[in-house]
Scaffold this motif. Sequence first.
Motif, PDB file in Angstrom:
ATOM      1  N   ASN A  12      37.643  33.403  38.851  1.00  0.00           N
ATOM      2  CA  ASN A  12      38.780  33.871  38.055  1.00  0.00           C
ATOM      3  C   ASN A  12      39.584  34.919  38.812  1.00  0.00           C
ATOM      4  O   ASN A  12      40.818  34.945  38.733  1.00  0.00           O
ATOM      5  CB  ASN A  12      38.322  34.413  36.707  1.00  0.00           C
ATOM      6  CG  ASN A  12      37.961  33.309  35.746  1.00  0.00           C
ATOM      7  OD1 ASN A  12      38.548  32.232  35.763  1.00  0.00           O
ATOM      8  ND2 ASN A  12      36.980  33.559  34.893  1.00  0.00           N
ATOM      9  N   GLN A  13      38.903  35.781  39.568  1.00  0.00           N
ATOM     10  CA  GLN A  13      39.604  36.771  40.390  1.00  0.00           C
ATOM     11  C   GLN A  13      40.442  36.076  41.463  1.00  0.00           C
ATOM     12  O   GLN A  13      41.584  36.476  41.720  1.00  0.00           O
ATOM     13  CB  GLN A  13      38.610  37.720  41.062  1.00  0.00           C
ATOM     14  CG  GLN A  13      37.975  38.717  40.144  1.00  0.00           C
ATOM     15  CD  GLN A  13      37.013  39.607  40.920  1.00  0.00           C
ATOM     16  OE1 GLN A  13      35.994  39.144  41.418  1.00  0.00           O
ATOM     17  NE2 GLN A  13      37.360  40.880  41.019  1.00  0.00           N
ATOM     18  N   ILE A  14      39.866  35.061  42.097  1.00  0.00           N
ATOM     19  CA  ILE A  14      40.584  34.306  43.130  1.00  0.00           C
ATOM     20  C   ILE A  14      41.821  33.661  42.524  1.00  0.00           C
ATOM     21  O   ILE A  14      42.922  33.757  43.072  1.00  0.00           O
ATOM     22  CB  ILE A  14      39.675  33.250  43.794  1.00  0.00           C
ATOM     23  CG1 ILE A  14      38.549  33.924  44.576  1.00  0.00           C
ATOM     24  CG2 ILE A  14      40.492  32.315  44.697  1.00  0.00           C
ATOM     25  CD1 ILE A  14      37.417  32.985  44.966  1.00  0.00           C
ATOM     26  N   LYS A  15      41.648  33.013  41.389  1.00  0.00           N
ATOM     27  CA  LYS A  15      42.770  32.344  40.712  1.00  0.00           C
ATOM     28  C   LYS A  15      43.877  33.346  40.383  1.00  0.00           C
ATOM     29  O   LYS A  15      45.052  33.099  40.668  1.00  0.00           O
ATOM     30  CB  LYS A  15      42.274  31.664  39.442  1.00  0.00           C
ATOM     31  CG  LYS A  15      43.348  30.940  38.679  1.00  0.00           C
ATOM     32  CD  LYS A  15      42.765  30.282  37.440  1.00  0.00           C
ATOM     33  CE  LYS A  15      43.841  29.618  36.604  1.00  0.00           C
ATOM     34  NZ  LYS A  15      43.263  28.992  35.402  1.00  0.00           N
ATOM     35  N   LYS A  45      43.587  36.828  58.075  1.00  0.00           N
ATOM     36  CA  LYS A  45      42.575  37.409  57.185  1.00  0.00           C
ATOM     37  C   LYS A  45      41.255  37.641  57.929  1.00  0.00           C
ATOM     38  O   LYS A  45      40.582  38.645  57.707  1.00  0.00           O
ATOM     39  CB  LYS A  45      42.322  36.511  55.969  1.00  0.00           C
ATOM     40  CG  LYS A  45      43.548  36.192  55.145  1.00  0.00           C
ATOM     41  CD  LYS A  45      44.269  37.421  54.650  1.00  0.00           C
ATOM     42  CE  LYS A  45      45.546  37.042  53.922  1.00  0.00           C
ATOM     43  NZ  LYS A  45      46.323  38.188  53.494  1.00  0.00           N
ATOM     44  N   MET A  46      40.897  36.736  58.819  1.00  0.00           N
ATOM     45  CA  MET A  46      39.657  36.894  59.580  1.00  0.00           C
ATOM     46  C   MET A  46      39.758  38.071  60.549  1.00  0.00           C
ATOM     47  O   MET A  46      38.787  38.807  60.746  1.00  0.00           O
ATOM     48  CB  MET A  46      39.314  35.603  60.328  1.00  0.00           C
ATOM     49  CG  MET A  46      38.923  34.447  59.403  1.00  0.00           C
ATOM     50  SD  MET A  46      37.532  34.821  58.315  1.00  0.00           S
ATOM     51  CE  MET A  46      36.222  35.023  59.502  1.00  0.00           C
ATOM     52  N   THR A  68      40.223  40.975  50.883  1.00  0.00           N
ATOM     53  CA  THR A  68      40.200  40.105  52.061  1.00  0.00           C
ATOM     54  C   THR A  68      39.336  38.878  51.809  1.00  0.00           C
ATOM     55  O   THR A  68      39.744  37.749  52.110  1.00  0.00           O
ATOM     56  CB  THR A  68      39.701  40.885  53.295  1.00  0.00           C
ATOM     57  OG1 THR A  68      40.579  41.985  53.518  1.00  0.00           O
ATOM     58  CG2 THR A  68      39.651  40.013  54.533  1.00  0.00           C
ATOM     59  N   TYR A  69      38.156  39.078  51.255  1.00  0.00           N
ATOM     60  CA  TYR A  69      37.296  37.931  50.925  1.00  0.00           C
ATOM     61  C   TYR A  69      37.962  37.014  49.901  1.00  0.00           C
ATOM     62  O   TYR A  69      37.898  35.781  50.018  1.00  0.00           O
ATOM     63  CB  TYR A  69      35.938  38.399  50.396  1.00  0.00           C
ATOM     64  CG  TYR A  69      34.989  38.871  51.469  1.00  0.00           C
ATOM     65  CD1 TYR A  69      34.605  38.029  52.515  1.00  0.00           C
ATOM     66  CD2 TYR A  69      34.449  40.143  51.433  1.00  0.00           C
ATOM     67  CE1 TYR A  69      33.717  38.458  53.489  1.00  0.00           C
ATOM     68  CE2 TYR A  69      33.561  40.578  52.403  1.00  0.00           C
ATOM     69  CZ  TYR A  69      33.198  39.734  53.429  1.00  0.00           C
ATOM     70  OH  TYR A  69      32.320  40.162  54.386  1.00  0.00           O
ATOM     71  N   TYR A  75      42.894  30.908  50.377  1.00  0.00           N
ATOM     72  CA  TYR A  75      43.493  30.031  51.386  1.00  0.00           C
ATOM     73  C   TYR A  75      42.643  28.779  51.623  1.00  0.00           C
ATOM     74  O   TYR A  75      43.185  27.710  51.908  1.00  0.00           O
ATOM     75  CB  TYR A  75      43.769  30.777  52.690  1.00  0.00           C
ATOM     76  CG  TYR A  75      45.064  31.539  52.618  1.00  0.00           C
ATOM     77  CD1 TYR A  75      46.281  30.871  52.533  1.00  0.00           C
ATOM     78  CD2 TYR A  75      45.083  32.920  52.594  1.00  0.00           C
ATOM     79  CE1 TYR A  75      47.477  31.567  52.440  1.00  0.00           C
ATOM     80  CE2 TYR A  75      46.269  33.628  52.502  1.00  0.00           C
ATOM     81  CZ  TYR A  75      47.464  32.942  52.414  1.00  0.00           C
ATOM     82  OH  TYR A  75      48.651  33.629  52.316  1.00  0.00           O
ATOM     83  N   ALA A  76      41.341  28.886  51.475  1.00  0.00           N
ATOM     84  CA  ALA A  76      40.489  27.688  51.572  1.00  0.00           C
ATOM     85  C   ALA A  76      40.828  26.722  50.437  1.00  0.00           C
ATOM     86  O   ALA A  76      40.904  25.503  50.650  1.00  0.00           O
ATOM     87  CB  ALA A  76      39.014  28.089  51.533  1.00  0.00           C
ATOM     88  N   ILE A  77      41.067  27.263  49.257  1.00  0.00           N
ATOM     89  CA  ILE A  77      41.452  26.416  48.118  1.00  0.00           C
ATOM     90  C   ILE A  77      42.807  25.765  48.378  1.00  0.00           C
ATOM     91  O   ILE A  77      42.988  24.559  48.132  1.00  0.00           O
ATOM     92  CB  ILE A  77      41.460  27.238  46.813  1.00  0.00           C
ATOM     93  CG1 ILE A  77      40.027  27.611  46.434  1.00  0.00           C
ATOM     94  CG2 ILE A  77      42.145  26.466  45.680  1.00  0.00           C
ATOM     95  CD1 ILE A  77      39.913  28.650  45.331  1.00  0.00           C
ATOM     96  N   ILE A  78      43.755  26.530  48.899  1.00  0.00           N
ATOM     97  CA  ILE A  78      45.069  25.965  49.225  1.00  0.00           C
ATOM     98  C   ILE A  78      44.924  24.854  50.257  1.00  0.00           C
ATOM     99  O   ILE A  78      45.568  23.804  50.158  1.00  0.00           O
ATOM    100  CB  ILE A  78      46.040  27.060  49.706  1.00  0.00           C
ATOM    101  CG1 ILE A  78      46.408  27.972  48.531  1.00  0.00           C
ATOM    102  CG2 ILE A  78      47.292  26.439  50.333  1.00  0.00           C
ATOM    103  CD1 ILE A  78      47.175  29.222  48.930  1.00  0.00           C
ATOM    104  N   GLY A  79      44.058  25.058  51.256  1.00  0.00           N
ATOM    105  CA  GLY A  79      43.806  24.011  52.254  1.00  0.00           C
ATOM    106  C   GLY A  79      43.292  22.734  51.611  1.00  0.00           C
ATOM    107  O   GLY A  79      43.748  21.631  51.946  1.00  0.00           O
TER     108      GLY A  79
END
Length: 89
Positions: A12-15, A45-46, A68-69, A75-79
Amino acid sequence: MINDKEIDHIMNQIKKLMIQKNKTYGDNNIIEMGEQGVMFRLSDKMIRLKNIVMNKVKTPEDETLEDTYLDIAGYAIIGLMLKRNKFQK
């Protein structure tokens, strides 16, 4: 140990962060650059993660280690959305 409730909380935080940042920055960088754009953002980010963790760089209050995490996961979700043709203007 995997904690389902904590995973849900983090997701939920990521969203929330993804939606907030999309409203702020838009999605042209992803639309124009596609997976390369995701790769560039993940690389940024890395590098930030490396500086914070390895070099003990003090993080700004608005870009914490936790942020950052969350950004990396976002971005992994966007990928994945790009690969599935679900990220469109």
